[in-house]
Design a protein around this motif. Sequence first.
Motif, PDB file in Angstrom:
ATOM      1  N   TYR A 109      42.738  55.088  59.081  1.00 45.91           N
ATOM      2  CA  TYR A 109      42.954  55.481  60.464  1.00 45.91           C
ATOM      3  C   TYR A 109      44.621  55.290  61.098  1.00 45.91           C
ATOM      4  O   TYR A 109      45.178  54.370  60.311  1.00 45.91           O
ATOM      5  CB  TYR A 109      41.823  55.052  61.511  1.00 45.91           C
ATOM      6  CG  TYR A 109      41.670  53.601  61.486  1.00 45.91           C
ATOM      7  CD1 TYR A 109      42.419  52.957  62.642  1.00 45.91           C
ATOM      8  CD2 TYR A 109      40.657  53.247  60.909  1.00 45.91           C
ATOM      9  CE1 TYR A 109      42.032  51.642  62.746  1.00 45.91           C
ATOM     10  CE2 TYR A 109      40.521  51.806  60.967  1.00 45.91           C
ATOM     11  CZ  TYR A 109      41.164  51.120  61.853  1.00 45.91           C
ATOM     12  OH  TYR A 109      40.761  49.694  62.064  1.00 45.91           O
ATOM     13  N   HIS A 125      42.606  60.709  61.066  1.00 45.35           N
ATOM     14  CA  HIS A 125      42.061  60.280  62.426  1.00 45.35           C
ATOM     15  C   HIS A 125      42.443  61.133  63.571  1.00 45.35           C
ATOM     16  O   HIS A 125      43.154  61.548  64.030  1.00 45.35           O
ATOM     17  CB  HIS A 125      42.918  59.044  62.705  1.00 45.35           C
ATOM     18  CG  HIS A 125      42.583  58.166  63.897  1.00 45.35           C
ATOM     19  ND1 HIS A 125      41.444  57.603  64.005  1.00 45.35           N
ATOM     20  CD2 HIS A 125      43.374  58.491  65.226  1.00 45.35           C
ATOM     21  CE1 HIS A 125      41.410  57.077  65.290  1.00 45.35           C
ATOM     22  NE2 HIS A 125      42.511  57.459  65.890  1.00 45.35           N
ATOM     23  N   ALA A 168      37.671  61.754  60.305  1.00 44.28           N
ATOM     24  CA  ALA A 168      36.843  61.055  60.927  1.00 44.28           C
ATOM     25  C   ALA A 168      37.585  60.805  62.665  1.00 44.28           C
ATOM     26  O   ALA A 168      38.675  61.312  62.854  1.00 44.28           O
ATOM     27  CB  ALA A 168      37.129  59.508  60.186  1.00 44.28           C
ATOM     28  N   ASP A 171      37.478  54.614  66.235  1.00 42.91           N
ATOM     29  CA  ASP A 171      37.111  53.637  65.615  1.00 42.91           C
ATOM     30  C   ASP A 171      36.027  52.542  66.602  1.00 42.91           C
ATOM     31  O   ASP A 171      36.401  52.852  67.780  1.00 42.91           O
ATOM     32  CB  ASP A 171      38.103  52.786  65.212  1.00 42.91           C
ATOM     33  CG  ASP A 171      37.919  51.262  64.612  1.00 42.91           C
ATOM     34  OD1 ASP A 171      37.088  51.522  63.709  1.00 42.91           O
ATOM     35  OD2 ASP A 171      38.576  50.466  64.950  1.00 42.91           O
ATOM     36  N   ARG A 276      33.771  55.650  63.292  1.00 47.55           N
ATOM     37  CA  ARG A 276      33.867  54.313  62.361  1.00 47.55           C
ATOM     38  C   ARG A 276      32.756  53.327  63.177  1.00 47.55           C
ATOM     39  O   ARG A 276      33.232  52.621  64.036  1.00 47.55           O
ATOM     40  CB  ARG A 276      35.185  53.872  62.378  1.00 47.55           C
ATOM     41  CG  ARG A 276      36.075  54.991  61.504  1.00 47.55           C
ATOM     42  CD  ARG A 276      37.468  54.265  61.640  1.00 47.55           C
ATOM     43  NE  ARG A 276      38.192  55.265  61.234  1.00 47.55           N
ATOM     44  CZ  ARG A 276      38.940  56.099  61.894  1.00 47.55           C
ATOM     45  NH1 ARG A 276      38.520  56.202  63.343  1.00 47.55           N
ATOM     46  NH2 ARG A 276      39.815  57.196  61.387  1.00 47.55           N
ATOM     47  N   LEU A 298      31.050  56.143  57.821  1.00 43.37           N
ATOM     48  CA  LEU A 298      31.733  55.319  58.007  1.00 43.37           C
ATOM     49  C   LEU A 298      31.358  53.851  58.978  1.00 43.37           C
ATOM     50  O   LEU A 298      30.675  54.181  59.688  1.00 43.37           O
ATOM     51  CB  LEU A 298      33.106  55.746  58.523  1.00 43.37           C
ATOM     52  CG  LEU A 298      33.666  56.913  57.919  1.00 43.37           C
ATOM     53  CD1 LEU A 298      34.989  57.336  58.731  1.00 43.37           C
ATOM     54  CD2 LEU A 298      34.106  56.737  56.658  1.00 43.37           C
ATOM     55  N   THR A 299      31.457  52.863  58.077  1.00 43.56           N
ATOM     56  CA  THR A 299      31.093  51.579  58.914  1.00 43.56           C
ATOM     57  C   THR A 299      32.214  50.529  58.894  1.00 43.56           C
ATOM     58  O   THR A 299      33.001  50.404  57.862  1.00 43.56           O
ATOM     59  CB  THR A 299      30.011  51.175  58.154  1.00 43.56           C
ATOM     60  OG1 THR A 299      29.169  49.823  59.004  1.00 43.56           O
ATOM     61  CG2 THR A 299      30.054  50.564  56.554  1.00 43.56           C
ATOM     62  N   GLN A 300      32.245  49.912  59.913  1.00 45.48           N
ATOM     63  CA  GLN A 300      33.079  48.616  59.914  1.00 45.48           C
ATOM     64  C   GLN A 300      32.308  47.548  59.216  1.00 45.48           C
ATOM     65  O   GLN A 300      31.340  47.382  58.996  1.00 45.48           O
ATOM     66  CB  GLN A 300      33.311  48.196  61.211  1.00 45.48           C
ATOM     67  CG  GLN A 300      34.385  49.107  61.975  1.00 45.48           C
ATOM     68  CD  GLN A 300      35.833  48.417  61.859  1.00 45.48           C
ATOM     69  OE1 GLN A 300      36.048  47.274  61.059  1.00 45.48           O
ATOM     70  NE2 GLN A 300      36.937  49.042  62.545  1.00 45.48           N
ATOM     71  N   VAL A 334      35.249  50.798  56.333  1.00 49.00           N
ATOM     72  CA  VAL A 334      36.608  51.469  56.703  1.00 49.00           C
ATOM     73  C   VAL A 334      37.572  50.192  57.190  1.00 49.00           C
ATOM     74  O   VAL A 334      38.691  50.268  57.473  1.00 49.00           O
ATOM     75  CB  VAL A 334      36.620  52.393  57.718  1.00 49.00           C
ATOM     76  CG1 VAL A 334      36.192  53.515  57.074  1.00 49.00           C
ATOM     77  CG2 VAL A 334      35.913  51.856  58.842  1.00 49.00           C
TER      78      VAL A 334
END
Length: 434
Positions: A109, A125, A168, A171, A276, A298-300, A334
């Motif tokens: 991003y 992004h 994506a 965030d 995210r 998408l995962t943190q 991510v």
Amino acid sequence: MKYLVLLLFLAACSRPATTVEYDNYGGIKSIVREKTGFFRVDSTAGRWLFVTPEGHGYFAIGANHTGKFLEDSSQSGPYLARFDGDSTKVREDLYQNYLRLGYNAGEAYGQHDPYLKTKLPYIAHLDYPQSDYLKIDIFDKENQQTLYDHTVAQCQPLRDDKMLIGIAFRDLPAWNKRRMDVVRSLPATAKGKERYLDFLLERYGSDLASLNKFYGSRFSSFSEIGKTEDWKLAAENEKTAKDDADFMAQIAEIWYSTLRRAVNQAAPNHLFLGERHQLRDTPDAVLQVVGKQVDVFLTQALIRSKQRPPEWQTFQPEAYRHEYELTQKPMVIVDWATPFSLGERFDSEHGPIKDEREAVRDIATWLDELTELPFVIGHFKCQFIGSHANDRWFEGKAKRTTIKDDGTDFDVMSDEIAKSQRKTLQKVYQKAKK
């Protein structure tokens, strides 16, 4: 006899090592899948992978915030000084450093660096029509159209970009009480408020007493709920949390289907990656909706907690497995980090900050455990170079990068990350071939 053994040993040692060939997008040529001209995903024998435009298996290893670093001369000054202020040479050197240190992808991003976007696969992004996105009443068809049009306009320039892994959005999106407090505070005429009142009526029927009990409210009628514009819960309980999660799932149905339609319309060849999501922060009901719409989840890596550094340094396989069970989609992590001390290890209010060598061991363990999850198809580190906003916690005594801000290597970190990341690719591709 001993000389024969020695000769055989020397002959074996003299054989050239097996050459690993990669395509123009970083895909390994020994894993061949259908070629479509753009990035896609594939699952064979239970192992997920990206597939490059040239039809080869690809596990993405990237790092974030390089574009932000280059745009900020207060950060990139030392690097520029090494190349007499020539930003073109700095960018080329950064690209070579990405490759040298085991990265095959760019950023996940923004702000993205334009040069790196032409050299390394990346994740786009996109933003929302307004910065305070929580105030978008998605039940209003005009707002749906605005979101759709805004997304289409951003996707159109990306339509033919073969370096693009996927598209994506935000965030750390707030799929939590913050979003629902906005819904509860909408005016009576808002479509979202009308839908929320219908939801409460369906759930509680005529039992207003139970609603007041769980919500700690004193409404005299359901119509009063619809007219209340300053209703914010002081605290959650199990019942209100369940209600909020179920209503947010209704929001997500419209939100994600609108984004998906826009991406399919303007950039039909690209993967839709959604938002995210922060680990263990998005309700299960919402994640199930997300899984129906996205191509890749998408995962943190972080959890909302003062103890973020120790959490970042510990791989959390059960949390990732839970997300996969709900979404049933391949996953990219991510943003993950391992803050390390620039001198001696020290304790901070956010937990212990390890020295460089200890942090390297944590990174190696983190990456090794990641390879055991067959649905993880990439990761993007926080970060490659520069300072992160959270570094202010450590008053300049710690970093989370792969290289120093002047583009040179750390004594231990840089080389060891490169080794660990190449080992990661080797293990993933070996498992994919079985």
